[in-house]
Design a protein around this motif. Structure first.
Motif, PDB file in Angstrom:
ATOM      1  N   SER A   1       0.852  -1.187   0.000  1.00  0.00           N
ATOM      2  CA  SER A   1       0.000   0.000   0.000  1.00  0.00           C
ATOM      3  C   SER A   1       0.889   1.238   0.000  1.00  0.00           C
ATOM      4  O   SER A   1       1.989   1.217   0.551  1.00  0.00           O
ATOM      5  N   PRO A   2       0.405   2.334  -0.586  1.00  0.00           N
ATOM      6  CA  PRO A   2       1.174   3.579  -0.557  1.00  0.00           C
ATOM      7  C   PRO A   2       1.397   4.044   0.892  1.00  0.00           C
ATOM      8  O   PRO A   2       0.598   3.771   1.779  1.00  0.00           O
ATOM      9  N   GLU A   3       2.493   4.760   1.106  1.00  0.00           N
ATOM     10  CA  GLU A   3       2.880   5.169   2.461  1.00  0.00           C
ATOM     11  C   GLU A   3       1.789   5.971   3.163  1.00  0.00           C
ATOM     12  O   GLU A   3       1.532   5.752   4.350  1.00  0.00           O
ATOM     13  N   ASP A   4       1.132   6.877   2.452  1.00  0.00           N
ATOM     14  CA  ASP A   4       0.084   7.679   3.098  1.00  0.00           C
ATOM     15  C   ASP A   4      -1.072   6.802   3.567  1.00  0.00           C
ATOM     16  O   ASP A   4      -1.640   7.024   4.641  1.00  0.00           O
ATOM     17  N   GLN A   5      -1.397   5.753   2.818  1.00  0.00           N
ATOM     18  CA  GLN A   5      -2.448   4.827   3.232  1.00  0.00           C
ATOM     19  C   GLN A   5      -1.998   3.967   4.406  1.00  0.00           C
ATOM     20  O   GLN A   5      -2.793   3.662   5.298  1.00  0.00           O
ATOM     21  N   LEU A   6      -0.722   3.589   4.425  1.00  0.00           N
ATOM     22  CA  LEU A   6      -0.190   2.820   5.542  1.00  0.00           C
ATOM     23  C   LEU A   6      -0.243   3.632   6.836  1.00  0.00           C
ATOM     24  O   LEU A   6      -0.646   3.125   7.884  1.00  0.00           O
ATOM     25  N   ILE A   7       0.157   4.880   6.754  1.00  0.00           N
ATOM     26  CA  ILE A   7       0.140   5.746   7.937  1.00  0.00           C
ATOM     27  C   ILE A   7      -1.292   5.951   8.412  1.00  0.00           C
ATOM     28  O   ILE A   7      -1.580   5.854   9.609  1.00  0.00           O
ATOM     29  N   ALA A   8      -2.200   6.201   7.478  1.00  0.00           N
ATOM     30  CA  ALA A   8      -3.610   6.378   7.855  1.00  0.00           C
ATOM     31  C   ALA A   8      -4.164   5.108   8.500  1.00  0.00           C
ATOM     32  O   ALA A   8      -4.907   5.173   9.488  1.00  0.00           O
ATOM     33  N   ALA A   9      -3.798   3.957   7.969  1.00  0.00           N
ATOM     34  CA  ALA A   9      -4.275   2.683   8.521  1.00  0.00           C
ATOM     35  C   ALA A   9      -3.705   2.451   9.920  1.00  0.00           C
ATOM     36  O   ALA A   9      -4.422   2.005  10.828  1.00  0.00           O
ATOM     37  N   ALA A  10      -2.435   2.750  10.115  1.00  0.00           N
ATOM     38  CA  ALA A  10      -1.812   2.582  11.438  1.00  0.00           C
ATOM     39  C   ALA A  10      -2.461   3.517  12.448  1.00  0.00           C
ATOM     40  O   ALA A  10      -2.730   3.122  13.590  1.00  0.00           O
ATOM     41  N   LYS A  11      -2.735   4.736  12.040  1.00  0.00           N
ATOM     42  CA  LYS A  11      -3.402   5.683  12.935  1.00  0.00           C
ATOM     43  C   LYS A  11      -4.798   5.183  13.292  1.00  0.00           C
ATOM     44  O   LYS A  11      -5.205   5.226  14.455  1.00  0.00           O
ATOM     45  N   ALA A  12      -5.511   4.675  12.311  1.00  0.00           N
ATOM     46  CA  ALA A  12      -6.870   4.172  12.548  1.00  0.00           C
ATOM     47  C   ALA A  12      -6.856   2.945  13.448  1.00  0.00           C
ATOM     48  O   ALA A  12      -7.705   2.803  14.331  1.00  0.00           O
ATOM     49  N   GLU A  13      -5.901   2.052  13.247  1.00  0.00           N
ATOM     50  CA  GLU A  13      -5.827   0.818  14.041  1.00  0.00           C
ATOM     51  C   GLU A  13      -5.540   1.116  15.509  1.00  0.00           C
ATOM     52  O   GLU A  13      -6.123   0.500  16.395  1.00  0.00           O
ATOM     53  N   PHE A  14      -4.629   2.036  15.777  1.00  0.00           N
ATOM     54  CA  PHE A  14      -4.158   2.227  17.144  1.00  0.00           C
ATOM     55  C   PHE A  14      -4.763   3.431  17.867  1.00  0.00           C
ATOM     56  O   PHE A  14      -4.483   3.634  19.041  1.00  0.00           O
ATOM     57  N   THR A  15      -5.574   4.229  17.191  1.00  0.00           N
ATOM     58  CA  THR A  15      -6.264   5.321  17.862  1.00  0.00           C
ATOM     59  C   THR A  15      -7.518   4.769  18.521  1.00  0.00           C
ATOM     60  O   THR A  15      -8.253   3.992  17.930  1.00  0.00           O
ATOM     61  N   GLY A  16      -7.746   5.178  19.738  1.00  0.00           N
ATOM     62  CA  GLY A  16      -8.927   4.728  20.472  1.00  0.00           C
ATOM     63  C   GLY A  16      -8.545   4.220  21.840  1.00  0.00           C
ATOM     64  O   GLY A  16      -7.372   3.965  22.127  1.00  0.00           O
ATOM     65  N   GLY A  17      -9.520   4.072  22.699  1.00  0.00           N
ATOM     66  CA  GLY A  17      -9.252   3.612  24.061  1.00  0.00           C
ATOM     67  C   GLY A  17      -8.441   4.651  24.805  1.00  0.00           C
ATOM     68  O   GLY A  17      -8.832   5.811  24.914  1.00  0.00           O
ATOM     69  N   ASP A  18      -7.285   4.252  25.311  1.00  0.00           N
ATOM     70  CA  ASP A  18      -6.412   5.164  26.052  1.00  0.00           C
ATOM     71  C   ASP A  18      -5.607   6.088  25.140  1.00  0.00           C
ATOM     72  O   ASP A  18      -4.940   6.998  25.620  1.00  0.00           O
ATOM     73  N   VAL A  19      -5.635   5.820  23.833  1.00  0.00           N
ATOM     74  CA  VAL A  19      -4.855   6.616  22.878  1.00  0.00           C
ATOM     75  C   VAL A  19      -5.814   7.507  22.092  1.00  0.00           C
ATOM     76  O   VAL A  19      -6.481   7.037  21.164  1.00  0.00           O
ATOM     77  N   PRO A  20      -5.892   8.805  22.467  1.00  0.00           N
ATOM     78  CA  PRO A  20      -6.840   9.680  21.787  1.00  0.00           C
ATOM     79  C   PRO A  20      -6.499   9.914  20.316  1.00  0.00           C
ATOM     80  O   PRO A  20      -7.392  10.063  19.490  1.00  0.00           O
ATOM     81  N   ALA A  21      -5.205   9.912  19.988  1.00  0.00           N
ATOM     82  CA  ALA A  21      -4.783  10.099  18.593  1.00  0.00           C
ATOM     83  C   ALA A  21      -3.351   9.607  18.444  1.00  0.00           C
ATOM     84  O   ALA A  21      -2.520   9.806  19.320  1.00  0.00           O
TER      85      ALA A  21
END
Length: 127
Positions: free
Chosen positions: A87-107
């Protein structure tokens, strides 16, 4: 002659109804949407062994101790699929942010998302 036309129309209607019913009831083969977490993933995702899993969790905790360890391996496996899918780097970064944002991690920042991706790529299981 009129009876034959009526019978032919009735048979065509019945045939079309049967075809549409069969088409609608067939089990679908869903295609992942572009925005879904599973878009572009291989059918079989690599899985870390015990040592790789321990190292992965340690790497993720070093990035941000608030990253959820209970779901981190599954999230890393999904991201690994995206890495392997090139996947392109911008999509990888967006996916990583989406996967790990939430719970105790606001962003998750772009920098931390890149660090997560690097940790997954360097772990050894993602090949």
């Amino acid at each position: 002659m009129k009876n034959m036309i009526v019978i032919a129309i009735a048979l065509l209607t019945l045939l079309l109804t049967l075809l549409l019913t069969a088409a609608c009831s067939a089990s679908p083969n869903p295609e992942p949407s572009a925005g879904s977490a599973s878009a572009g993933l291989p059918a079989s995702l690599p899985k870390p062994d015990a040592a790789e899993q321990e190292a992965l969790l340690a790497s993720l905790a070093a990035i941000d101790p608030r990253l959820p360890s209970d779901t981190a391996v599954d999230k890393a496996r999904r991201l690994c699929g995206r890495l392997l899918g090139q996947s392109p780097e911008d999509q990888l970064i967006a996916a990583a942010k989406a996967e790990f944002t939430g719970g105790d991690v606001p962003a998750v920042s772009d920098e931390d998302a890149q660090r997560v991706l690097s940790a997954i790529g360097a772990n050894g299981f993602c090949r």
